[in-house]
Scaffold this motif. Sequence first.
Motif, PDB file in Angstrom:
ATOM      1  N   GLN A  80       3.153  -2.981  -3.252  1.00 37.25           N
ATOM      2  CA  GLN A  80       3.710  -1.714  -2.766  1.00 37.25           C
ATOM      3  C   GLN A  80       5.233  -1.727  -2.792  1.00 37.25           C
ATOM      4  O   GLN A  80       5.871  -0.702  -3.053  1.00 37.25           O
ATOM      5  CB  GLN A  80       3.205  -1.442  -1.344  1.00 37.25           C
ATOM      6  N   SER A  81       5.824  -2.900  -2.541  1.00 32.96           N
ATOM      7  CA  SER A  81       7.290  -2.994  -2.550  1.00 32.96           C
ATOM      8  C   SER A  81       7.862  -2.876  -3.953  1.00 32.96           C
ATOM      9  O   SER A  81       9.037  -2.543  -4.130  1.00 32.96           O
ATOM     10  CB  SER A  81       7.729  -4.328  -1.927  1.00 32.96           C
ATOM     11  N   MET A  82       7.047  -3.157  -4.978  1.00 32.72           N
ATOM     12  CA  MET A  82       7.503  -3.101  -6.362  1.00 32.72           C
ATOM     13  C   MET A  82       7.391  -1.694  -6.953  1.00 32.72           C
ATOM     14  O   MET A  82       7.919  -1.436  -8.028  1.00 32.72           O
ATOM     15  CB  MET A  82       6.690  -4.079  -7.218  1.00 32.72           C
ATOM     16  N   ILE A  83       6.686  -0.820  -6.257  1.00 35.74           N
ATOM     17  CA  ILE A  83       6.439   0.517  -6.790  1.00 35.74           C
ATOM     18  C   ILE A  83       7.324   1.527  -6.067  1.00 35.74           C
ATOM     19  O   ILE A  83       7.634   1.380  -4.885  1.00 35.74           O
ATOM     20  CB  ILE A  83       4.947   0.883  -6.617  1.00 35.74           C
ATOM     21  N   LEU A  84       7.710   2.541  -6.809  1.00 33.05           N
ATOM     22  CA  LEU A  84       8.553   3.583  -6.226  1.00 33.05           C
ATOM     23  C   LEU A  84       7.889   4.183  -4.988  1.00 33.05           C
ATOM     24  O   LEU A  84       6.664   4.286  -4.904  1.00 33.05           O
ATOM     25  CB  LEU A  84       8.808   4.685  -7.267  1.00 33.05           C
ATOM     26  N   GLU A  85       8.723   4.587  -4.052  1.00 36.33           N
ATOM     27  CA  GLU A  85       8.211   5.049  -2.763  1.00 36.33           C
ATOM     28  C   GLU A  85       7.229   6.192  -2.897  1.00 36.33           C
ATOM     29  O   GLU A  85       6.240   6.273  -2.161  1.00 36.33           O
ATOM     30  CB  GLU A  85       9.410   5.499  -1.905  1.00 36.33           C
ATOM     31  N   ASN A  86       7.459   7.078  -3.858  1.00 29.29           N
ATOM     32  CA  ASN A  86       6.585   8.237  -3.998  1.00 29.29           C
ATOM     33  C   ASN A  86       5.267   7.902  -4.703  1.00 29.29           C
ATOM     34  O   ASN A  86       4.428   8.769  -4.890  1.00 29.29           O
ATOM     35  CB  ASN A  86       7.310   9.373  -4.744  1.00 29.29           C
ATOM     36  N   ASN A  87       5.086   6.633  -5.105  1.00 29.30           N
ATOM     37  CA  ASN A  87       3.845   6.237  -5.792  1.00 29.30           C
ATOM     38  C   ASN A  87       3.009   5.240  -4.979  1.00 29.30           C
ATOM     39  O   ASN A  87       2.029   4.712  -5.481  1.00 29.30           O
ATOM     40  CB  ASN A  87       4.175   5.602  -7.152  1.00 29.30           C
ATOM     41  N   VAL A  91      -1.299   2.897  -4.953  1.00 28.60           N
ATOM     42  CA  VAL A  91      -1.756   1.555  -4.581  1.00 28.60           C
ATOM     43  C   VAL A  91      -2.867   1.654  -3.534  1.00 28.60           C
ATOM     44  O   VAL A  91      -3.910   1.001  -3.646  1.00 28.60           O
ATOM     45  CB  VAL A  91      -0.578   0.718  -4.038  1.00 28.60           C
ATOM     46  N   ASP A  92      -2.639   2.488  -2.527  1.00 27.59           N
ATOM     47  CA  ASP A  92      -3.653   2.661  -1.483  1.00 27.59           C
ATOM     48  C   ASP A  92      -4.968   3.170  -2.082  1.00 27.59           C
ATOM     49  O   ASP A  92      -6.055   2.710  -1.719  1.00 27.59           O
ATOM     50  CB  ASP A  92      -3.160   3.655  -0.423  1.00 27.59           C
ATOM     51  N   GLU A  93      -4.839   4.110  -3.013  1.00 27.12           N
ATOM     52  CA  GLU A  93      -6.025   4.678  -3.656  1.00 27.12           C
ATOM     53  C   GLU A  93      -6.775   3.613  -4.460  1.00 27.12           C
ATOM     54  O   GLU A  93      -8.003   3.553  -4.433  1.00 27.12           O
ATOM     55  CB  GLU A  93      -5.582   5.821  -4.583  1.00 27.12           C
ATOM     56  N   PHE A  94      -6.020   2.744  -5.142  1.00 27.87           N
ATOM     57  CA  PHE A  94      -6.635   1.676  -5.927  1.00 27.87           C
ATOM     58  C   PHE A  94      -7.407   0.712  -5.027  1.00 27.87           C
ATOM     59  O   PHE A  94      -8.540   0.326  -5.331  1.00 27.87           O
ATOM     60  CB  PHE A  94      -5.553   0.912  -6.705  1.00 27.87           C
ATOM     61  N   TYR A  95      -6.825   0.347  -3.900  1.00 25.36           N
ATOM     62  CA  TYR A  95      -7.499  -0.587  -2.993  1.00 25.36           C
ATOM     63  C   TYR A  95      -8.736   0.042  -2.353  1.00 25.36           C
ATOM     64  O   TYR A  95      -9.788  -0.591  -2.241  1.00 25.36           O
ATOM     65  CB  TYR A  95      -6.526  -1.071  -1.913  1.00 25.36           C
ATOM     66  N   ILE A  96      -8.602   1.290  -1.947  1.00 18.22           N
ATOM     67  CA  ILE A  96      -9.724   1.958  -1.284  1.00 18.22           C
ATOM     68  C   ILE A  96     -10.880   2.198  -2.245  1.00 18.22           C
ATOM     69  O   ILE A  96     -12.053   1.957  -1.911  1.00 18.22           O
ATOM     70  CB  ILE A  96      -9.254   3.301  -0.665  1.00 18.22           C
ATOM     71  N   ASN A  97     -10.559   2.649  -3.460  1.00 16.58           N
ATOM     72  CA  ASN A  97     -11.602   3.066  -4.393  1.00 16.58           C
ATOM     73  C   ASN A  97     -12.119   1.958  -5.302  1.00 16.58           C
ATOM     74  O   ASN A  97     -13.228   2.081  -5.846  1.00 16.58           O
ATOM     75  CB  ASN A  97     -11.089   4.224  -5.273  1.00 16.58           C
ATOM     76  N   VAL A  98     -11.355   0.893  -5.476  1.00 16.21           N
ATOM     77  CA  VAL A  98     -11.770  -0.162  -6.403  1.00 16.21           C
ATOM     78  C   VAL A  98     -11.933  -1.516  -5.704  1.00 16.21           C
ATOM     79  O   VAL A  98     -13.027  -2.076  -5.661  1.00 16.21           O
ATOM     80  CB  VAL A  98     -10.777  -0.294  -7.582  1.00 16.21           C
TER      81      VAL A  98
END
Length: 337
Positions: A80-87, A91-98
């Motif tokens: 999450q720290s490596m990705i732009l704040e608006n994206n 990451v959350d969606e990837f963890y929840i759904n995959v």
Amino acid sequence: MVADRLKAALTRITHELSEQRIRSPNSSTSVNGTFDVTPTCPSITNLAPNTTFGLKERCNGVESILQIAQILHQSRVHLQSMILENNTALVDEFYINVVDAVPDLIEHIHRTTAKYLLNINGYVERIASAKWEAKDLGLEHNGYVDLLLGEFKHYKTRLAHGGIRKEVQDLLLEYGLDNVAEVFIEGLSRVKRCTNEGRALMALDLQVLINGLQHFTSLNVKPKLLIVETFIKAYYLPETEYVHWARSHPEYTKSQITGLVNLVATMNNWKRKTRLEVLEKIETGNLTLRTQVRPQIYTQDFNCKPRNEWNGTKERVRFACSAVKQRLRFKGGLAGR
């Protein structure tokens, strides 16, 4: 049966791969034009039916998936720290759904492995075609019970020599018990004709099966096969109870409940209109209770008395089971104890 969360994750992955193929038409594709994500199976893995179906490789694959999921969870904050704040929502969606669907995937793989190794689907017809129109309840159970116990003993041996960890063996034994229960219920749901003594024989077969399976595992077998006991006891419900019973037991398929109702209706001479009404409500999922006071006639143990006829039948089953236990004790128990 694939869990909803896993099904959604697989659908999502397939959709994203399809979109990636459209965006990158020069990417590696298979001969039919779809994105090729099929892993190359090592040549040493033998998935033939006369082997262990790649038991060790399957279990190693599960361990690898689990390890990747653990690493991903540990790395979540860093990602999450490596990705732009608006994206960060991505990451959350990837963890929840995959990533969160990994436990479902692992269970699905292990259950599928258990079904391959304990291949007892052919016993559905054996159970359905047994002689359930008995006039008297003797001390002998049906022959398919001994054959099922032999299959499970062989299954345990294959697991023990499969080169997998003890805790995984125990898990696969547990899933094997679930398979036995599933096959037993499916077979009973296809019985066409049955007497009261035949129903008692079903209970006797189940008790002998439970006693036998207990020799092959340290797990408590009876709770795993309680689903079969509950199905057998449903034969004694009055006709006004089946719609409510079906709604209260989603663990059974509609076809299994339909088979149960058809058998009871035939043997108890239900009116045709009554049978059709009950079946229609079950088939359409319209399981709404009528406005009436329901008698408390059903519990989760053999002390229930849904009908007076159950009293005598219960005593005969208890006597027959006691006699079978004595005989097994005299013989030194089942083979492989």
